[in-house]
Design a protein around this motif. Structure first.
Motif, mmCIF file in Angstrom:
data_model
loop_
_atom_site.group_PDB
_atom_site.id
_atom_site.type_symbol
_atom_site.label_atom_id
_atom_site.label_comp_id
_atom_site.label_asym_id
_atom_site.label_seq_id
_atom_site.Cartn_x
_atom_site.Cartn_y
_atom_site.Cartn_z
ATOM 1 N N GLN A 122 44.148 -3.750 35.719
ATOM 2 C CA GLN A 122 45.548 -3.736 35.369
ATOM 3 C C GLN A 122 46.052 -5.002 36.200
ATOM 4 O O GLN A 122 47.420 -5.458 35.842
ATOM 5 C CB GLN A 122 46.078 -2.466 35.596
ATOM 6 C CG GLN A 122 46.005 -1.846 34.288
ATOM 7 C CD GLN A 122 46.281 -0.303 34.563
ATOM 8 O OE1 GLN A 122 46.740 0.062 35.720
ATOM 9 N NE2 GLN A 122 46.251 0.499 33.577
ATOM 10 N N SER A 123 45.434 -5.467 37.218
ATOM 11 C CA SER A 123 46.107 -6.796 38.178
ATOM 12 C C SER A 123 45.500 -8.041 37.561
ATOM 13 O O SER A 123 45.933 -8.903 38.075
ATOM 14 C CB SER A 123 45.517 -6.286 39.551
ATOM 15 O OG SER A 123 44.109 -6.652 39.822
ATOM 16 N N GLN A 124 44.817 -7.852 36.372
ATOM 17 C CA GLN A 124 44.449 -9.231 35.853
ATOM 18 C C GLN A 124 45.574 -10.043 35.257
ATOM 19 O O GLN A 124 46.423 -9.457 34.711
ATOM 20 C CB GLN A 124 43.508 -8.917 34.735
ATOM 21 C CG GLN A 124 42.146 -9.311 34.678
ATOM 22 C CD GLN A 124 41.349 -9.282 33.561
ATOM 23 O OE1 GLN A 124 40.618 -9.862 33.182
ATOM 24 N NE2 GLN A 124 41.530 -8.210 32.755
ATOM 25 N N PRO A 125 45.605 -11.441 35.723
ATOM 26 C CA PRO A 125 46.632 -12.011 35.292
ATOM 27 C C PRO A 125 46.499 -12.610 33.675
ATOM 28 O O PRO A 125 45.588 -12.849 33.373
ATOM 29 C CB PRO A 125 46.618 -13.386 35.976
ATOM 30 C CG PRO A 125 45.166 -13.520 36.474
ATOM 31 C CD PRO A 125 44.614 -12.247 36.703
ATOM 32 N N THR A 126 47.763 -11.976 32.890
ATOM 33 C CA THR A 126 47.580 -11.915 31.672
ATOM 34 C C THR A 126 47.546 -13.370 31.056
ATOM 35 O O THR A 126 47.175 -13.559 29.866
ATOM 36 C CB THR A 126 48.437 -11.064 30.689
ATOM 37 O OG1 THR A 126 49.870 -11.256 31.584
ATOM 38 C CG2 THR A 126 48.345 -9.591 30.921
ATOM 39 N N ILE B 57 39.933 2.920 40.720
ATOM 40 C CA ILE B 57 40.003 1.658 41.445
ATOM 41 C C ILE B 57 39.911 0.796 40.340
ATOM 42 O O ILE B 57 40.606 -0.454 40.433
ATOM 43 C CB ILE B 57 38.793 1.703 42.416
ATOM 44 C CG1 ILE B 57 39.179 2.527 43.810
ATOM 45 C CG2 ILE B 57 38.515 0.313 42.889
ATOM 46 C CD1 ILE B 57 38.533 2.414 45.005
ATOM 47 N N MET B 58 38.828 0.970 39.416
ATOM 48 C CA MET B 58 38.593 -0.234 38.349
ATOM 49 C C MET B 58 39.718 -0.454 37.545
ATOM 50 O O MET B 58 40.042 -1.519 37.099
ATOM 51 C CB MET B 58 37.319 -0.057 37.683
ATOM 52 C CG MET B 58 36.189 0.167 38.412
ATOM 53 S SD MET B 58 36.033 -1.123 39.882
ATOM 54 C CE MET B 58 35.461 -2.861 38.827
ATOM 55 N N LEU C 89 36.075 -14.091 32.603
ATOM 56 C CA LEU C 89 37.308 -13.840 33.482
ATOM 57 C C LEU C 89 37.328 -12.506 34.133
ATOM 58 O O LEU C 89 37.783 -12.664 35.292
ATOM 59 C CB LEU C 89 38.326 -14.295 32.491
ATOM 60 C CG LEU C 89 38.601 -15.725 32.023
ATOM 61 C CD1 LEU C 89 39.768 -15.793 30.954
ATOM 62 C CD2 LEU C 89 39.140 -16.629 33.188
ATOM 63 N N THR C 90 36.897 -11.609 33.189
ATOM 64 C CA THR C 90 37.429 -10.291 33.663
ATOM 65 C C THR C 90 36.391 -9.840 34.842
ATOM 66 O O THR C 90 36.594 -9.459 35.941
ATOM 67 C CB THR C 90 37.338 -9.139 32.599
ATOM 68 O OG1 THR C 90 38.151 -9.726 31.651
ATOM 69 C CG2 THR C 90 37.635 -7.792 33.128
ATOM 70 N N ALA D 5 36.869 3.142 32.933
ATOM 71 C CA ALA D 5 38.229 2.172 33.063
ATOM 72 C C ALA D 5 38.323 1.340 31.888
ATOM 73 O O ALA D 5 39.731 1.196 31.525
ATOM 74 C CB ALA D 5 38.173 1.480 34.639
ATOM 75 N N ILE D 6 37.428 0.737 31.564
ATOM 76 C CA ILE D 6 37.716 -0.095 30.137
ATOM 77 C C ILE D 6 37.999 0.672 28.864
ATOM 78 O O ILE D 6 38.993 -0.045 28.305
ATOM 79 C CB ILE D 6 36.250 -0.985 30.049
ATOM 80 C CG1 ILE D 6 35.895 -1.749 31.175
ATOM 81 C CG2 ILE D 6 36.228 -1.643 28.701
ATOM 82 C CD1 ILE D 6 34.358 -2.480 31.062
ATOM 83 N N LEU D 7 37.472 1.926 28.980
ATOM 84 C CA LEU D 7 38.009 2.491 27.625
ATOM 85 C C LEU D 7 39.440 2.810 27.784
ATOM 86 O O LEU D 7 40.328 2.849 27.029
ATOM 87 C CB LEU D 7 37.286 3.961 27.648
ATOM 88 C CG LEU D 7 36.006 3.738 26.817
ATOM 89 C CD1 LEU D 7 35.432 5.184 26.923
ATOM 90 C CD2 LEU D 7 36.479 3.553 25.270
ATOM 91 N N LEU D 8 40.104 3.086 29.058
ATOM 92 C CA LEU D 8 41.232 3.666 29.368
ATOM 93 C C LEU D 8 42.279 2.625 29.507
ATOM 94 O O LEU D 8 43.551 2.816 29.586
ATOM 95 C CB LEU D 8 41.450 4.534 30.557
ATOM 96 C CG LEU D 8 40.964 5.929 30.586
ATOM 97 C CD1 LEU D 8 40.978 6.706 31.541
ATOM 98 C CD2 LEU D 8 41.714 6.729 29.263
ATOM 99 N N ASP D 9 41.942 1.271 29.744
ATOM 100 C CA ASP D 9 42.782 0.182 29.852
ATOM 101 C C ASP D 9 43.534 -0.169 28.551
ATOM 102 O O ASP D 9 44.124 -1.274 28.578
ATOM 103 C CB ASP D 9 41.869 -0.930 30.465
ATOM 104 C CG ASP D 9 42.850 -2.196 30.807
ATOM 105 O OD1 ASP D 9 44.027 -1.966 31.422
ATOM 106 O OD2 ASP D 9 42.533 -3.349 30.680
ATOM 107 N N ARG D 10 43.449 0.595 27.422
ATOM 108 C CA ARG D 10 44.230 -0.046 26.429
ATOM 109 C C ARG D 10 45.001 1.403 25.620
ATOM 110 O O ARG D 10 44.541 2.342 25.985
ATOM 111 C CB ARG D 10 43.066 -0.506 25.199
ATOM 112 C CG ARG D 10 42.192 0.572 24.993
ATOM 113 C CD ARG D 10 41.172 0.013 24.037
ATOM 114 N NE ARG D 10 40.111 -1.129 24.464
ATOM 115 C CZ ARG D 10 39.805 -2.102 24.161
ATOM 116 N NH1 ARG D 10 40.704 -2.685 23.264
ATOM 117 N NH2 ARG D 10 39.230 -2.890 24.678
#
Lengths: 283, 312
Positions: free
Chosen positions: B198-202, B192-193, B222-223, B110-115
């Motif tokens: 992606q729901s993290q407040p930017t 899920i992750m 934070l994360t 998920a961390i890899l795909l989050d960018r």
């Protein structure tokens, strides 16, 4: 840019590129068993057993597995059984879930949250807790080996999930729209058709796809209650494992045939799938 | 939408709209409710009844025994059954290993795909594929193509590298099954992750960036706390499904030593050959009691996420 303020532009670009390449490598490695199976399904049996990279690829194994020997479960029979069971159970699930979701989201009943949690708690009940009475009564009522018994059970498997999922889509219908329609004197049927349905339709489609996936892949009930002519696709795949002679290429072809419909459905529904899988807790 | 809005509608419902009476509101819910009660709750009650009898399948024995009450005999038998204890232990190991492995790998994916990167959508689509496979097919692929001592790809690679072949399934039945389960469930955890990331407040992350926090610091401070509940949700939902694993065991080992979990044990005792519904029901009831304990935690996590969603 959320991350990496300390790095220079060039370094940051290299890191982003590197992580992209890493994601590709990891992704391809993860699906290697699937890719290899698709590849094997086009080989001859000899090449498949030797696990070689051979050039003579053909659809031969696909036609082999679709012509079964008499007396064994054929692809046609299993496919029709799966198709009927999956389609009928999914349609009934939707017919039951949509009104229920309406009563839980659009015009919530008193204590709607308790009802919602009752539905989901049934998913926590292990299958073994109810299989014996079901088996005994299915035997008593001559339902063993029929499509009916699987349809009845698959509805029960998918209904809680479908209610949670459709409810979470119904919650997204803006209340003002419904109120406006009411003030205009639109009757309930027209409210459903022209106000609610257009908004929830993609969600209903995703719900249906998820129900199709779970019903299509189900093996335990199908094995217990439907071992004879009513068998579904998972059992047909297993019939392609043979104790005599090589079978790897044929088994691979059978696996591809059995999984393709559901994999395509899952790819189509992937954007909304997470909501169903998390029981509507995540979007 | 808020709970307050729902209450307003409830209140409004009492004055002159077509669904004014409470029962007319409940009506659309009833078919689904009755169906679920009839198919899941009634059989469970019958199971409790069976568990106090010596019920056996009539068609499976030459001299049918009359069914009679045996009191707590079936339950007493459970606690003196070493094989059942072994099955419980196998269940625990199988579930914990598969859930933890898939959760760790799924989070990394998920961390890899989050960018953003070239082909992000393609890789995401490919990665969810194992989860969509029929569990039977997933188990067969691994058994016949990957693990097999005769034709297995893994052993071909080992031999090529100069190592001896390993009989994966017969020597490591639990490890083989856990591998397949974790392989299939990693995409689920990843989704899920990914939803969590992606729901993290930017705005908070940006503020931390401006203040000069390091990426590692941001992740830890934070994360990770933000992801905690998503980890919990993934672990609990995964456990619910994996603790009931049947297909992979049936296909890969047929319940050989070290790989028989509780559902498979109960199955073998009843419709899988033993046909002792009375004692098998008692096992099933014990399983249900364990499940209720797990489910209580699961529902609590679900409820807290659920209330957040309504507040948002």
């Amino acid at each position: 840019m959320r991350r990496g303020t300390r790095l220079g532009v060039g370094e940051r670009r290299a890191v982003v590129l590197g992580l992209g390449v890493l994601a590709w490598i990891v992704g391809l490695l993860w699906i290697f068993p699937v890719a290899w199976t698709v590849f094997t399904s086009f080989k001859t049996e000899q090449d498949a057993s030797a696990q070689t990279l051979h050039h003579s690829l053909s659809f031969g194994r696909y036609s082999d597995v679709s012509h079964s020997t008499p007396g064994t479960l054929s692809l046609q029979t299993a496919f029709m059984n799966s198709l009927v069971v999956v389609v009928v159970s999914t349609l009934i699930v939707l017919a039951l879930a949509l009104p229920a979701a309406y009563a839980l989201a659009i015009r919530p009943i008193h204590r709607w949250r308790d009802v919602l949690f009752f539905f989901i708690s049934t998913k926590f009940l292990p299958v073994v807790a109810s299989i014996f009475p079901i088996y005994v009564y299915a035997e008593k009522w001559n339902l063993i080996g029929t499509r009916t018994v699987l349809i009845v059970l698959y509805i029960a498997i998918n209904l809680p999930l479908a209610i949670w999922m459709t409810r979470s889509f119904f919650m997204e219908v803006p209340r003002e729209l419904i109120e406006a329609a009411e003030i205009d004197g639109t009757n309930l049927f027209n409210q459903l058709r022209s106000v609610i349905l257009p908004i929830v339709a993609p969600g209903i489609a995703a719900t249906a796809l998820l129900c199709v996936i779970f019903a299509w892949n189900e093996y335990f009930y199908a094995l217990q209650l439907n071992f004879a002519n009513g068998s579904t696709m998972p059992q047909w795949v297993i019939t392609n494992v043979s104790t005599r002679g090589n079978f790897l290429a044929k088994l691979s072809a059978a696996s591809v045939i059995a999984c393709l419909p559901v994999v395509l459905a899952g790819w189509a529904a992937q954007k909304r799938m997470i909501r169903g899988l998390s029981m509507g807790a995540l979007k | 939408l808020t709970a307050a809005a729902a209450d307003v509608t409830v209140a409004r419902g009492r004055v002159g709209d077509p669904f004014s009476s409470a029962w007319r509101r409940r009506l659309p819910l009833l078919p689904a409710l009755l169906y679920v009660v009839a198919i899941t709750q009634l059989p469970f009650v019958v199971s409790i009844y069976y568990s106090f009898t010596n019920l056996k399948d009539k068609t499976q024995s030459l001299v049918p025994e009359p069914t009679r009450f045996v009191g707590f005999a079936n339950y007493r038998q459970i606690f003196s059954d070493p094989f059942f204890r072994q099955a419980v232990w196998t269940s625990v190991k199988m579930t914990v290993l598969a859930v933890v492995l898939s959760l760790i790998i799924g989070t990394l994916f998920a961390i890899l795909l989050d960018r953003k990167f070239l082909g992000q959508g393609v890789i995401r689509t490919l990665l969810i594929t194992p989860f969509l496979l029929m569990p039977v097919v997933a188990a067969l692929i691994w058994k016949q193509q990957m693990f097999s001592s005769l034709f297995g790809v893994l052993n071909k690679v080992l031999n090529f590298l100069g190592f001896n072949s390993v009989a994966f399934i017969s020597d490591h039945p639990l490890g083989s099954i856990v591998t397949v389960l974790a392989w299939q469930w990693t995409p689920f955890m990843m989704l899920i992750m990914l939803a969590g990331l992606q729901s993290q407040p930017t705005d908070i992350i940006e503020a931390a960036n401006v203040d000069g926090a390091s990426p590692v610091g941001i992740f830890r401070q934070l994360t990770l706390p933000h992801l905690r509940r998503y980890l919990e949700l993934g672990a609990l939902l995964g456990s619910i499904y994996i603790v009931q694993a049947f297909d992979a065991i049936d296909v890969m080992t047929g319940g050989g030593p070290g790989s028989t979990n509780v559902p498979y044990y109960v199955y073998q005792d009843s419709i899988g050959g033993g046909f002792r519904y009375g004692s098998a029901s008692a096992y099933a009831i014990v399983v249900v009691i364990f499940s209720i304990i797990i489910a209580t935690f699961a529902l609590r996590v679900l409820l807290s996420l659920f209330k957040d969603e309504e507040r948002a």
